[in-house]
Design an enzyme around this catalytic site. Sequence first.
Site, PDB file in Angstrom:
ATOM      1  N   GLY A   1       0.688  -1.097   0.000  1.00  0.00           N
ATOM      2  CA  GLY A   1       0.103   0.223   0.061  1.00  0.00           C
ATOM      3  C   GLY A   1       0.799   1.351  -0.127  1.00  0.00           C
ATOM      4  O   GLY A   1       0.313   2.236   0.416  1.00  0.00           O
ATOM      5  N   THR A   2       2.101   1.166  -0.398  1.00  0.00           N
ATOM      6  CA  THR A   2       2.992   2.282  -0.498  1.00  0.00           C
ATOM      7  C   THR A   2       2.351   3.586  -1.500  1.00  0.00           C
ATOM      8  O   THR A   2       2.642   4.494  -0.631  1.00  0.00           O
ATOM      9  CB  THR A   2       4.339   2.030  -1.205  1.00  0.00           C
ATOM     10  OG1 THR A   2       4.550   0.580  -0.644  1.00  0.00           O
ATOM     11  CG2 THR A   2       5.499   2.922  -0.770  1.00  0.00           C
ATOM     12  N   THR A   3       1.926   3.145  -2.203  1.00  0.00           N
ATOM     13  CA  THR A   3       1.313   4.304  -3.280  1.00  0.00           C
ATOM     14  C   THR A   3       0.280   5.049  -2.676  1.00  0.00           C
ATOM     15  O   THR A   3       0.580   6.122  -2.446  1.00  0.00           O
ATOM     16  CB  THR A   3       1.209   3.834  -4.607  1.00  0.00           C
ATOM     17  OG1 THR A   3       2.001   2.598  -5.029  1.00  0.00           O
ATOM     18  CG2 THR A   3       0.793   4.863  -5.617  1.00  0.00           C
ATOM     19  N   TRP A   4      -0.398   4.368  -1.984  1.00  0.00           N
ATOM     20  CA  TRP A   4      -1.751   4.947  -1.200  1.00  0.00           C
ATOM     21  C   TRP A   4      -0.984   5.656  -0.071  1.00  0.00           C
ATOM     22  O   TRP A   4      -1.561   6.881   0.085  1.00  0.00           O
ATOM     23  CB  TRP A   4      -2.333   3.856  -0.720  1.00  0.00           C
ATOM     24  CG  TRP A   4      -3.928   4.112  -0.238  1.00  0.00           C
ATOM     25  CD1 TRP A   4      -4.512   5.266  -0.095  1.00  0.00           C
ATOM     26  CD2 TRP A   4      -4.776   3.284   0.893  1.00  0.00           C
ATOM     27  NE1 TRP A   4      -5.801   5.286   0.620  1.00  0.00           N
ATOM     28  CE2 TRP A   4      -5.985   4.006   0.913  1.00  0.00           C
ATOM     29  CE3 TRP A   4      -4.464   1.889   1.075  1.00  0.00           C
ATOM     30  CZ2 TRP A   4      -6.743   3.328   1.846  1.00  0.00           C
ATOM     31  CZ3 TRP A   4      -5.465   1.553   1.905  1.00  0.00           C
ATOM     32  CH2 TRP A   4      -6.755   1.994   2.166  1.00  0.00           C
TER      33      TRP A   4
ATOM     34  N   HIS B   1      11.923   0.770   1.258  1.00  0.00           N
ATOM     35  CA  HIS B   1      11.641  -0.469   1.759  1.00  0.00           C
ATOM     36  C   HIS B   1      12.473  -1.315   2.514  1.00  0.00           C
ATOM     37  O   HIS B   1      12.650  -2.538   2.795  1.00  0.00           O
ATOM     38  CB  HIS B   1      11.322  -1.345   0.261  1.00  0.00           C
ATOM     39  CG  HIS B   1      10.284  -1.223  -0.652  1.00  0.00           C
ATOM     40  ND1 HIS B   1       9.006  -0.660  -0.196  1.00  0.00           N
ATOM     41  CD2 HIS B   1      10.182  -1.113  -1.933  1.00  0.00           C
ATOM     42  CE1 HIS B   1       8.392  -0.546  -1.214  1.00  0.00           C
ATOM     43  NE2 HIS B   1       8.968  -0.649  -2.366  1.00  0.00           N
TER      44      HIS B   1
HETATM   45  P1  PAP Z   1       5.168  -0.460  -4.043  1.00  0.00           P
HETATM   46  O1  PAP Z   1       5.249  -0.909  -2.741  1.00  0.00           O
HETATM   47  O2  PAP Z   1       5.983  -1.194  -5.164  1.00  0.00           O
HETATM   48  O3  PAP Z   1       5.055   0.872  -4.416  1.00  0.00           O
HETATM   49  P2  PAP Z   1       2.285  -0.444  -3.801  1.00  0.00           P
HETATM   50  O4  PAP Z   1       1.905   0.676  -3.774  1.00  0.00           O
HETATM   51  O5  PAP Z   1       2.540  -1.107  -1.987  1.00  0.00           O
HETATM   52  O6  PAP Z   1       3.475  -0.774  -4.512  1.00  0.00           O
HETATM   53  O7  PAP Z   1       1.252  -1.745  -4.146  1.00  0.00           O
HETATM   54  C1  PAP Z   1       0.351  -1.660  -4.938  1.00  0.00           C
HETATM   55  C2  PAP Z   1      -0.964  -2.215  -4.278  1.00  0.00           C
HETATM   56  O8  PAP Z   1      -1.573  -1.100  -3.472  1.00  0.00           O
HETATM   57  C3  PAP Z   1      -1.847  -2.686  -5.262  1.00  0.00           C
HETATM   58  O9  PAP Z   1      -2.778  -3.796  -4.672  1.00  0.00           O
HETATM   59  P3  PAP Z   1      -3.446  -4.622  -5.357  1.00  0.00           P
HETATM   60  O10 PAP Z   1      -2.499  -5.395  -6.196  1.00  0.00           O
HETATM   61  O11 PAP Z   1      -3.717  -5.489  -4.390  1.00  0.00           O
HETATM   62  O12 PAP Z   1      -4.485  -4.239  -6.125  1.00  0.00           O
HETATM   63  C4  PAP Z   1      -2.689  -1.320  -5.393  1.00  0.00           C
HETATM   64  O13 PAP Z   1      -3.999  -1.745  -6.247  1.00  0.00           O
HETATM   65  C5  PAP Z   1      -2.880  -0.877  -4.003  1.00  0.00           C
HETATM   66  N1  PAP Z   1      -3.123   0.478  -4.390  1.00  0.00           N
HETATM   67  C6  PAP Z   1      -2.300   1.505  -5.081  1.00  0.00           C
HETATM   68  N2  PAP Z   1      -3.029   2.762  -4.768  1.00  0.00           N
HETATM   69  C7  PAP Z   1      -4.288   2.440  -3.787  1.00  0.00           C
HETATM   70  C8  PAP Z   1      -4.821   3.379  -3.041  1.00  0.00           C
HETATM   71  N3  PAP Z   1      -5.228   4.396  -3.400  1.00  0.00           N
HETATM   72  N4  PAP Z   1      -6.100   2.614  -2.425  1.00  0.00           N
HETATM   73  C9  PAP Z   1      -5.854   1.360  -2.087  1.00  0.00           C
HETATM   74  N5  PAP Z   1      -4.992   0.807  -2.671  1.00  0.00           N
HETATM   75  C10 PAP Z   1      -4.131   0.957  -3.494  1.00  0.00           C
END
Ligand code: PAP
Length: 330
Positions: free
Chosen positions: A81-84, A144
């Site tokens: 959930g990093t991006t979130w 990370h």
């Molecule tokens: P990273 O650690 O490589 O930056 P990261 O953002 O943690 O990646 O992972 C993406 C996951 O967060 C995706 O999950 P999923 O594969 O289970 O769908 C992505 O959909 C989810 N994600 C990205 N943005 C959001 C958001 N705004 N709210 C909830 N989940 C999100």
Amino acid sequence: MEPKTSQLPHKPVEDETPLYNQEFLDFLSGLPKERVIEKFESYQYQGFWYNPPLLHGIFNMQKHFQPCENDIFLVTAPKSGTTWLKAMIYALMNRKAYPPQSPHHPLLNNTPHQLVPFLEFINPSKYGSVCNSPDRTTRILATHCPLISLPKSITDDASPCKIVYLCRDVKDNFVSLFHFAQKNQWHISLEDSFELYCKGFSGAGPVWDQISGYWKESLDRPHKVLFMRYEEMQNEPQFQLKRLAHFLGKPISEEDEKSGVVDQIINLCSFDTQSRLKVNNTGDLVCGLSNSSFFRKGVVGDWKNRLTIDMASKLDQITEEKFHAFGLSI
Ligand code: PAP
């Protein structure tokens, strides 16, 4: 007056991974390594497994990074959930300068990864150029990196920097990682991917050890480390956002409450809003990963659509054993 995007002082720092020098190559050659898939070798450092680009970032960070007084470090295992959380912390910290309902909000025209860079993917010569909060002594940075490998200048009690750790149910974490690998053409089967994940070969894995390190620290030093969970952010976003704001020293005031800023931030950073933006659907990060691959479903419990019962039980069992070994209960 509210600034327009073109007037932003927050210029995203371009990710620009420096080339490996001889010192790093010598360092790598002394580490245990495994060829995990054809494309990648993994190296073990301080108990965790990395691909070379990620480890290079940590190597540089340990040698060159100097925190500013009030830096905020957002730490995650990849796909937790990093991006979130990058979006949430950015919107929260900048809510006065950039009201979250503004049509010119930076999060509408920049990806969360542009606004809140990964320390691992910044050239050390650009560490000082990160400027993403109104307060010049505060930068928001993501990593990370496991706790054991974070520079002491960050973790020391003498340093007022704050660490926010976000974890996610490892079953969803694994499934998200697998889809990400597929989308970025790593050509690996679900079964092989699963075996590797269980053995700890995920970025900065074993994921359990990373989680436990920060979890324990958050219990010992709650003023320093805030431990958050993806599932709780989904289930009780208002409460979790307020908790985050309080921890970061920017509590939600009565005035904030009245203005509806909490719901506005939640809405701006939501999967629905972010995943529909053009900026998040086009282009790549400099490391070659597509911006759109960071947005898939954003659902809790998606593992049920992908994992067999045996796989799910195995992950639950490892989780229980590992956390028990650390004296933590799930
Ligand atoms: P990273 O650690 O490589 O930056 P990261 O953002 O943690 O990646 O992972 C993406 C996951 O967060 C995706 O999950 P999923 O594969 O289970 O769908 C992505 O959909 C989810 N994600 C990205 N943005 C959001 C958001 N705004 N709210 C909830 N989940 C999100």
